[in-house]
Design a protein around this motif. Structure first.
Motif, PDB file in Angstrom:
ATOM      1  N   UNK A  10     -50.995 -17.838  32.541  1.00  0.00           N
ATOM      2  CA  UNK A  10     -49.970 -18.222  33.512  1.00  0.00           C
ATOM      3  C   UNK A  10     -50.146 -17.501  34.835  1.00  0.00           C
ATOM      4  N   UNK A  11     -49.678 -18.133  35.875  1.00  0.00           N
ATOM      5  CA  UNK A  11     -49.684 -17.553  37.211  1.00  0.00           C
ATOM      6  C   UNK A  11     -48.458 -16.638  37.316  1.00  0.00           C
ATOM      7  N   UNK A  12     -48.628 -15.354  37.664  1.00  0.00           N
ATOM      8  CA  UNK A  12     -47.476 -14.448  37.764  1.00  0.00           C
ATOM      9  C   UNK A  12     -46.366 -14.958  38.683  1.00  0.00           C
ATOM     10  N   UNK A  13     -46.704 -15.803  39.655  1.00  0.00           N
ATOM     11  CA  UNK A  13     -45.675 -16.381  40.528  1.00  0.00           C
ATOM     12  C   UNK A  13     -44.710 -17.269  39.738  1.00  0.00           C
ATOM     13  N   UNK A  14     -45.166 -17.785  38.580  1.00  0.00           N
ATOM     14  CA  UNK A  14     -44.325 -18.654  37.757  1.00  0.00           C
ATOM     15  C   UNK A  14     -43.169 -17.910  37.101  1.00  0.00           C
ATOM     16  N   UNK A  15     -43.264 -16.582  37.024  1.00  0.00           N
ATOM     17  CA  UNK A  15     -42.198 -15.829  36.360  1.00  0.00           C
ATOM     18  C   UNK A  15     -41.796 -14.569  37.119  1.00  0.00           C
ATOM     19  N   UNK A  16     -42.209 -14.457  38.367  1.00  0.00           N
ATOM     20  CA  UNK A  16     -41.893 -13.288  39.178  1.00  0.00           C
ATOM     21  C   UNK A  16     -40.384 -13.089  39.271  1.00  0.00           C
ATOM     22  N   UNK A  17     -39.948 -11.889  38.982  1.00  0.00           N
ATOM     23  CA  UNK A  17     -38.529 -11.555  39.095  1.00  0.00           C
ATOM     24  C   UNK A  17     -37.713 -11.840  37.850  1.00  0.00           C
ATOM     25  N   UNK A  18     -38.284 -12.476  36.843  1.00  0.00           N
ATOM     26  CA  UNK A  18     -37.548 -12.755  35.609  1.00  0.00           C
ATOM     27  C   UNK A  18     -37.851 -11.663  34.594  1.00  0.00           C
ATOM     28  N   UNK A  19     -36.830 -10.957  34.175  1.00  0.00           N
ATOM     29  CA  UNK A  19     -36.978  -9.890  33.179  1.00  0.00           C
ATOM     30  C   UNK A  19     -36.924 -10.496  31.782  1.00  0.00           C
ATOM     31  N   UNK A  20     -38.012 -11.138  31.381  1.00  0.00           N
ATOM     32  CA  UNK A  20     -38.051 -11.860  30.110  1.00  0.00           C
ATOM     33  C   UNK A  20     -37.905 -10.940  28.900  1.00  0.00           C
ATOM     34  N   UNK A  21     -38.095  -9.652  29.088  1.00  0.00           N
ATOM     35  CA  UNK A  21     -37.974  -8.681  28.004  1.00  0.00           C
ATOM     36  C   UNK A  21     -36.519  -8.252  27.776  1.00  0.00           C
ATOM     37  N   UNK A  22     -35.612  -8.631  28.645  1.00  0.00           N
ATOM     38  CA  UNK A  22     -34.233  -8.151  28.591  1.00  0.00           C
ATOM     39  C   UNK A  22     -33.238  -9.307  28.451  1.00  0.00           C
ATOM     40  N   UNK A  23     -32.444  -9.286  27.392  1.00  0.00           N
ATOM     41  CA  UNK A  23     -31.363 -10.256  27.155  1.00  0.00           C
ATOM     42  C   UNK A  23     -31.762 -11.725  27.339  1.00  0.00           C
ATOM     43  N   UNK A  24     -32.769 -12.184  26.597  1.00  0.00           N
ATOM     44  CA  UNK A  24     -33.145 -13.597  26.730  1.00  0.00           C
ATOM     45  C   UNK A  24     -32.068 -14.499  26.123  1.00  0.00           C
ATOM     46  N   UNK A  25     -32.080 -15.764  26.528  1.00  0.00           N
ATOM     47  CA  UNK A  25     -31.140 -16.738  25.995  1.00  0.00           C
ATOM     48  C   UNK A  25     -31.494 -17.124  24.559  1.00  0.00           C
ATOM     49  N   UNK A  26     -32.780 -17.113  24.244  1.00  0.00           N
ATOM     50  CA  UNK A  26     -33.234 -17.446  22.882  1.00  0.00           C
ATOM     51  C   UNK A  26     -34.639 -16.880  22.678  1.00  0.00           C
TER      52      UNK A  26
END
Length: 144
Positions: free
Chosen positions: A14-30
């Protein structure tokens, strides 16, 4: 080099720009294990999925930290439908996620997990489409 990566791994980094700023390691929805079909080499691989802020990430391991890098990311806003697909691919607990250009298949561990993923992703699609259309609404009364 990217084509070599795809050939060896069966999926695009994946391109890091696709997820920049999203803390996917913290409190995900699922979160949870799903089996997905590779993008180029059509083998089935078990991956850890994280749904957060309109993005569906996948990882090789279930321990996701700030230093973890996703193996892939799907922007849910690009998705048109999410629905069961057992009859399409002849696999129990299967579902599909479709964009304008492709359909991706996933297999959950149980019927409940499949339904939970479909509901979570579907809710995210609706929320994102609502936020897009809300921004497009023009208040004609205020322009008089």
């Amino acid at each position: 080099m990217a084509s070599l990566w795809r050939a060896v791994m069966g999926e695009s980094p994946p391109n890091p720009d696709d997820y920049d700023g999203i803390e996917y390691w913290s409190n995900p929805e699922r979160t949870g294990w799903l089996t997905k079909q590779g993008e180029y080499i059509k083998t089935w691989r078990r991956r850890w999925f994280v749904l957060k802020q309109g993005k569906l990430f996948w990882f090789k391991e279930s321990i996701v930290t700030r230093g973890s890098r996703p193996r892939g990311v799907i922007p849910v806003v690009a998705c048109l439908t999410v629905k069961g697909a057992e009859d399409v691919i002849n696999k129990e607990f299967a579902f599909e996620l479709s964009t304008r250009s492709e359909t991706m298949y996933f297999i959950a561990d149980s019927d409940k997990e499949k339904e939970d993923w479909i509901n979570s992703i579907g809710r995210s699609i609706v929320q994102l489409s609502r936020s897009v259309t809300d921004k497009e609404i023009v208040d004609y009364d205020s322009k008089r």
